[in-house]
Design a protein around this motif. Structure first.
Motif, PDB file in Angstrom:
ATOM      1  N   ILE A   1       0.860  -1.191   0.000  1.00 39.33           N
ATOM      2  CA  ILE A   1       0.000   0.000   0.000  1.00 39.33           C
ATOM      3  C   ILE A   1       0.893   1.236   0.000  1.00 39.33           C
ATOM      4  N   ILE A   2       0.936   1.892  -1.138  1.00 43.98           N
ATOM      5  CA  ILE A   2       1.881   2.991  -1.381  1.00 43.98           C
ATOM      6  C   ILE A   2       1.138   4.321  -1.464  1.00 43.98           C
ATOM      7  N   PHE A   3       1.749   5.355  -0.903  1.00 44.37           N
ATOM      8  CA  PHE A   3       1.217   6.711  -0.949  1.00 44.37           C
ATOM      9  C   PHE A   3       2.100   7.519  -1.903  1.00 44.37           C
ATOM     10  N   SER A   4       1.511   7.968  -2.996  1.00 50.83           N
ATOM     11  CA  SER A   4       2.290   8.566  -4.073  1.00 50.83           C
ATOM     12  C   SER A   4       2.200  10.091  -4.081  1.00 50.83           C
TER      13      SER A   4
ATOM     14  N   PRO B   1       5.884   6.983 -15.461  1.00 51.47           N
ATOM     15  CA  PRO B   1       5.068   6.157 -16.369  1.00 51.47           C
ATOM     16  C   PRO B   1       4.678   4.813 -15.753  1.00 51.47           C
ATOM     17  N   PHE B   2       3.437   4.406 -16.042  1.00 52.17           N
ATOM     18  CA  PHE B   2       2.939   3.082 -15.663  1.00 52.17           C
ATOM     19  C   PHE B   2       2.429   2.385 -16.928  1.00 52.17           C
ATOM     20  N   ASN B   3       2.100   1.125 -16.795  1.00 55.30           N
ATOM     21  CA  ASN B   3       1.612   0.380 -17.956  1.00 55.30           C
ATOM     22  C   ASN B   3       0.353   1.027 -18.520  1.00 55.30           C
ATOM     23  N   LYS B   4       0.302   1.081 -19.854  1.00 50.67           N
ATOM     24  CA  LYS B   4      -0.810   1.709 -20.554  1.00 50.67           C
ATOM     25  C   LYS B   4      -1.550   0.646 -21.360  1.00 50.67           C
TER      26      LYS B   4
ATOM     27  N   GLN C   1      -2.088  -5.090  -8.911  1.00 52.03           N
ATOM     28  CA  GLN C   1      -0.701  -4.645  -8.796  1.00 52.03           C
ATOM     29  C   GLN C   1      -0.497  -3.251  -9.381  1.00 52.03           C
ATOM     30  N   GLN C   2      -1.196  -2.949 -10.487  1.00 51.54           N
ATOM     31  CA  GLN C   2      -1.080  -1.615 -11.085  1.00 51.54           C
ATOM     32  C   GLN C   2      -1.677  -0.553 -10.159  1.00 51.54           C
ATOM     33  N   LEU C   3      -2.808  -0.862  -9.560  1.00 54.77           N
ATOM     34  CA  LEU C   3      -3.445   0.078  -8.636  1.00 54.77           C
ATOM     35  C   LEU C   3      -2.584   0.309  -7.406  1.00 54.77           C
ATOM     36  N   LEU C   4      -1.992  -0.756  -6.878  1.00 52.95           N
ATOM     37  CA  LEU C   4      -1.146  -0.632  -5.689  1.00 52.95           C
ATOM     38  C   LEU C   4       0.135   0.126  -5.983  1.00 52.95           C
TER      39      LEU C   4
ATOM     40  N   GLN D   1      -9.904   8.264 -11.725  1.00 51.31           N
ATOM     41  CA  GLN D   1      -8.448   8.162 -11.601  1.00 51.31           C
ATOM     42  C   GLN D   1      -7.957   6.784 -12.034  1.00 51.31           C
ATOM     43  N   MET D   2      -8.746   5.744 -11.745  1.00 46.71           N
ATOM     44  CA  MET D   2      -8.407   4.401 -12.213  1.00 46.71           C
ATOM     45  C   MET D   2      -8.415   4.351 -13.737  1.00 46.71           C
TER      46      MET D   2
END
Length: 454
Positions: free
Chosen positions: A70-73, A106-109, A125-128, A254-255
């Motif tokens: 659980i990451i806070f960005s 960048p994240f997976n698109k 995993q992408q959401l986390l 946002q998702m």
């Protein structure tokens, strides 16, 4: 097919100073902050940046020490200028001095067709990894959703019934594609239905009316009809071992942006409203924005209470402090530190009250807007049982007895009286109408934490 729920209990607090549907132009705030105190269930955040570090939007700032996934960005790119701590080195906030132009990690698109074939694990995993996961709140207890759980359903409240609430149709206009993509993402996370709830007296915008893959339910009645806990109670009640997740429309959007654009997009529209604001209107900014730019030269007087969020459940902040993670509203009302002759008993047509005896004629003019301050007009005293809590709680629970059980630390009674079904916002009106002046929301959170740790 969706359901229609008519609620009669509750109370609308009609305050003066609602934001006009106008997007104002102003300079962006210089600093933004993420505060672990905005999230329940996060007791040991571990900071992974230092003052002076340069970060991009979506880069990790800290994570939950109990669950490192659980990451806070960071909502923006820029320099970490302060890691603020309180007593016993408790982390209060991580502050970023923002760049003029936001750079994104960048994240997976994915395309729309690719999203349809993604597995639950890939989605999770992408959401986390991005920090978007934080938008998911788990019931019971209103904590950050546990990635190891599978909820029996997911709830989205498509309207806000709190005082001075922003217009969701204005906030999310033009975001239909991202919202629908977010719905497809949510469907990967549950085997049950996704409930999207709207109000019969509020215009249902295209973003909600065109959504498919959801159960569109309609509610009528006063506040707290917009609180998702009330909606869960009437549509899919929680049992002791049940898990339900909730998310607001902004989180769903946002998702969608994360998967379609491959970025953590923390841009949002907020409302600055209240009787003490010269021009109550909307502004475009990012999550965790400093409120300084929005209220500077925009207040009718200096002696005010500034609240991040609404006046029932929001947090008091200073003029240079930052908005909460979930907030789309800054409320500004008069500070209530003055004394009034005879207090609440003074007859007046300008007082808002649930009681016809105390709020003279207020019940005859339902549409009147009131200027209320922060004065509680009394201090905590003996817990008087009046039955007024039940008048503003449209749920089959007994809030008076529940609160007494919490004070007595009676675990069996807390469970039997419905503590699994409520969080602070569901009983916030009880605090507003309480003649005993108890801090109802704080008492309820204490009870929730007792149950969590039992």
């Amino acid at each position: 097919m969706g359901k229609f729920i008519r609620l009669k209990k509750g109370f609308d607090i009609n305050l003066s100073g609602k934001a006009t549907t106008k997007l104002a132009q102003t300079d962006q705030p210089e600093t933004f902050a993420i505060k672990p105190t905005d999230f329940n269930g996060i007791y040991m955040p571990k900071v992974v940046v230092s003052e002076g570090d340069i970060v991009k939007a979506g880069a990790p700032l800290f994570h939950d020490k109990k669950n490192e996934s659980i990451i806070f960005s960071s909502p923006v790119s820029g320099e970490v200028v302060e890691v603020k701590r309180g007593e016993k080195r408790k982390l209060l906030e991580v502050k970023i001095l923002a760049d003029r132009t936001v750079e994104h990690l960048p994240f997976n698109k994915y395309s729309v067709s690719e999203i349809e074939n993604l597995s639950r694990e890939v989605v999770k995993q992408q959401l986390l990894k991005s920090g978007v996961w934080l938008n998911l709140v788990q019931r019971p207890f209103g904590v950050v959703a546990d990635p190891a759980e599978t909820p029996k359903s997911i709830f989205i409240s498509g309207f806000d019934s709190h005082p001075l609430a922003p217009d969701y149709n204005f906030l999310f206009k033009g975001q239909e594609q991202y919202f629908q993509t977010g719905i497809e993402i949510l469907k990967k996370l549950t085997t049950g239905p996704i409930h999207l709830n709207v109000h019969t007296k509020k215009e249902i915008g295209a973003i909600f009316s065109q959504a498919h893959g959801v159960e569109l339910n309609k509610f009528s009645g006063p506040h707290p009809s917009g609180c998702v806990g009330v909606q869960i109670h009437h549509l899919d009640p929680l049992g002791k071992s049940d898990v339900i997740w909730t998310i607001n429309p902004y989180g769903v959007i946002q998702m969608g942006k994360l998967f379609l654009n491959g970025i953590y997009d923390a841009s949002k529209i907020i409302a600055v409203a209240g009787s003490e604001v010269k021009d109550p209107q909307y502004y475009k900014t990012y999550t965790g924005a400093s409120v300084k730019k929005f209220i500077q030269n925009n207040l009718k007087q200096d002696h005010v209470r500034i609240v991040s969020g609404n006046v029932l459940t929001g947090t008091k902040i200073g003029r240079e402090d930052h908005m909460g993670f979930f907030d789309h509203l800054v409320s500004v009302i008069p500070e209530g530190d003055q004394y009034e002759f005879l207090g609440w008993i003074t007859p007046s047509s300008n007082k808002l009250s649930l009681s016809r005896a105390w709020g003279l004629f207020s019940f005859l003019n339902y549409n009147k807007e009131y200027i209320l301050d922060s004065n509680t007009k009394g201090e905590p005293r003996a817990f008087v049982q009046t039955g007024v809590f039940e008048k503003v709680t449209p749920m089959d629970i007994l809030p008076t007895h529940l609160l007494k059980a919490i004070i007595a630390e009676d675990y069996d009674d807390m469970e039997a009286l419905g503590i699994y079904e409520v969080i602070e916002e569901d009983l916030a009106l009880c605090e507003f109408v309480d003649v005993s002046k108890h801090h109802v929301q704080a008492i309820l959170r204490e009870g929730i934490e007792l149950m969590q740790n039992s």
